[in-house]
Write an enzyme that holds these catalytic residues in place. Structure first.
Site, PDB file in Angstrom:
ATOM      1  N   ASN A   1      -0.125   3.317   1.183  1.00 14.73           N
ATOM      2  CA  ASN A   1       0.777   2.615   0.269  1.00 14.73           C
ATOM      3  C   ASN A   1       1.208   3.604  -0.810  1.00 14.73           C
ATOM      4  O   ASN A   1       0.387   4.034  -1.617  1.00 14.73           O
ATOM      5  CB  ASN A   1       0.034   1.421  -0.344  1.00 14.73           C
ATOM      6  CG  ASN A   1       0.875   0.619  -1.313  1.00 14.73           C
ATOM      7  OD1 ASN A   1       1.877   1.079  -1.840  1.00 14.73           O
ATOM      8  ND2 ASN A   1       0.435  -0.599  -1.584  1.00 14.73           N
TER       9      ASN A   1
ATOM     10  N   HIS B   1       8.005  -2.771   2.201  1.00 16.73           N
ATOM     11  CA  HIS B   1       6.980  -2.060   1.446  1.00 16.73           C
ATOM     12  C   HIS B   1       5.728  -1.959   2.300  1.00 16.73           C
ATOM     13  O   HIS B   1       5.301  -2.927   2.934  1.00 16.73           O
ATOM     14  CB  HIS B   1       6.683  -2.802   0.149  1.00 16.73           C
ATOM     15  CG  HIS B   1       5.467  -2.297  -0.559  1.00 16.73           C
ATOM     16  ND1 HIS B   1       5.279  -0.962  -0.845  1.00 16.73           N
ATOM     17  CD2 HIS B   1       4.359  -2.943  -1.026  1.00 16.73           C
ATOM     18  CE1 HIS B   1       4.122  -0.808  -1.455  1.00 16.73           C
ATOM     19  NE2 HIS B   1       3.546  -1.996  -1.573  1.00 16.73           N
TER      20      HIS B   1
ATOM     21  N   CYS C   1       5.806  -1.723  -6.916  1.00 18.97           N
ATOM     22  CA  CYS C   1       6.102  -1.365  -5.521  1.00 18.97           C
ATOM     23  C   CYS C   1       7.424  -1.925  -5.015  1.00 18.97           C
ATOM     24  O   CYS C   1       7.907  -1.514  -3.960  1.00 18.97           O
ATOM     25  CB  CYS C   1       4.970  -1.816  -4.610  1.00 18.97           C
ATOM     26  SG  CYS C   1       3.380  -1.015  -4.993  1.00 18.97           S
TER      27      CYS C   1
END
Length: 331
Positions: free
Chosen positions: A288, A258, A119
């Site tokens: 996400n 993020h 990520c």
């Protein structure tokens, strides 16, 4: 750490998500959790999941085309294509190869490859492309793209409710002295490498019938440990990074992090000393989306008109490994 050798800036951004909207009710059905529970724990209300036959490169290509259009650049002007992903189309070749192919007009004189920092990957890819463009010129296409819906265990409430599919992209190239990618820094905590994993499918544990019986092909995460680490460690890293950049916390205009978990972002934001900054969030709508989180959120901010010339934008990536990336952009 990297410092710009020549002025290189983000010239345009783009994003792309599947058209299939997945509600909390659908995402949590097999995990035994409902909409109210998911919102309370994550602040996520929906996400996008790819349809059958849709791959990571399809999402990446959609974001790429939008970014090229935003920058006023055509594919034949590209010299570099870097895709950050932990869910590639295939083990090989790189997903960037398919983006190059899909764009059609891109020439053969292009470096096209992938990076994987989970990520946190977009800032890693941005830094690599930045160095190449600063040294050799031309234009770079940097993409963060992930399709997590294919590796989620429907019964695992720790993961299936969090993740969506999507892609974000940026075109970088020569710029004047008042704007540019100012500095990047990366941190790696490899003693935490077992917290975010897909155990099977690589050379350590190849696919086999027993793998599927044990569910080892699925993404797994120790969410509580990751959350505690982030909220306790990242504020210090941000403070140190800004000091190295000789920038005061009050001078940061935008934070684009993020989008791991909406509740975690709230807690992290309360511990960051960025009094003049706007926190940009897309987690409620898209969940996400892995390496796509930062560029997708950056694109949403840019297209809303929130980012203005002269603004200082801080990109914050956090991903498996465990890796943390920070990048300072003069918009």
């Amino acid at each position: 750490m990297s410092v710009s050798a020549a002025p290189v800036a983000i010239l345009g951004t783009g994003s792309f998500v599947p058209d299939r909207v997945v509600s909390n009710t659908e995402a949590g059905a097999h995990a035994g959790v409902d909409d109210a529970w998911i919102v309370r724990k994550t602040a996520i209300r929906e996400r996008r999941w790819a349809r059958p036959g849709q791959a990571t490169s399809d999402l990446a290509t959609g974001a790429a085309r939008n970014a090229l259009r935003s920058a006023g650049i055509t594919a034949d002007q590209l010299s570099t294509i870097v895709v950050a992903t932990s869910t590639p189309d295939h083990k090989q070749p790189a997903t960037a190869v398919f983006v190059h192919q899909n764009l059609g007009g891109a020439t053969t004189g292009v470096a096209a490859f992938d990076v994987n920092a989970v990520c946190a990957g977009f800032s890693f890819a941005l830094d690599v492309a930045h160095g190449m463009i600063a040294k050799s010129g031309g234009y770079g296409l940097v993409i963060g793209a992930d399709l997590y819906s294919q590796i989620l265990d429907p019964a695992d409430r720790k993961t299936v409710i969090l993740f969506g599919d999507g892609a974000g992209a940026a075109v970088i190239g020569p710029a004047g002295p008042e704007r540019g990618i100012r500095r990047s820094v990366f941190h790696m905590y490899s003693d935490m490498s077992d917290l975010v994993v897909v155990p099977a499918g690589g050379s350590r544990q190849p696919y086999a019938p027993a793998v599927h019986e044990a569910g080892l092909q699925y993404f797994s995460m120790e969410g509580r440990t990751v959350r505690d680490f982030i909220v306790n460690t990242v504020p210090g890293l941000v403070k140190e990074f800004l000091h190295e950049c000789e920038v005061l916390p009050a001078d940061i205009t935008h934070l684009v992090p993020h989008q791991a978990n909406g509740r975690m972002l709230e807690e992290l934001w309360s511990r960051l000393d960025l009094p003049g900054a706007t926190l940009h969030r897309t987690v409620g709508e898209f969940g996400n989306v892995g390496a796509a989180s930062v560029p997708l959120t950056l694109d949403q901010a840019a297209r809303s008109g929130a980012l203005r010339p002269g603004d200082r934008v801080l990109l914050l990536g956090m991903g498996g490994g465990f890796s943390v990336s920070l990048a300072l952009i003069d918009w």
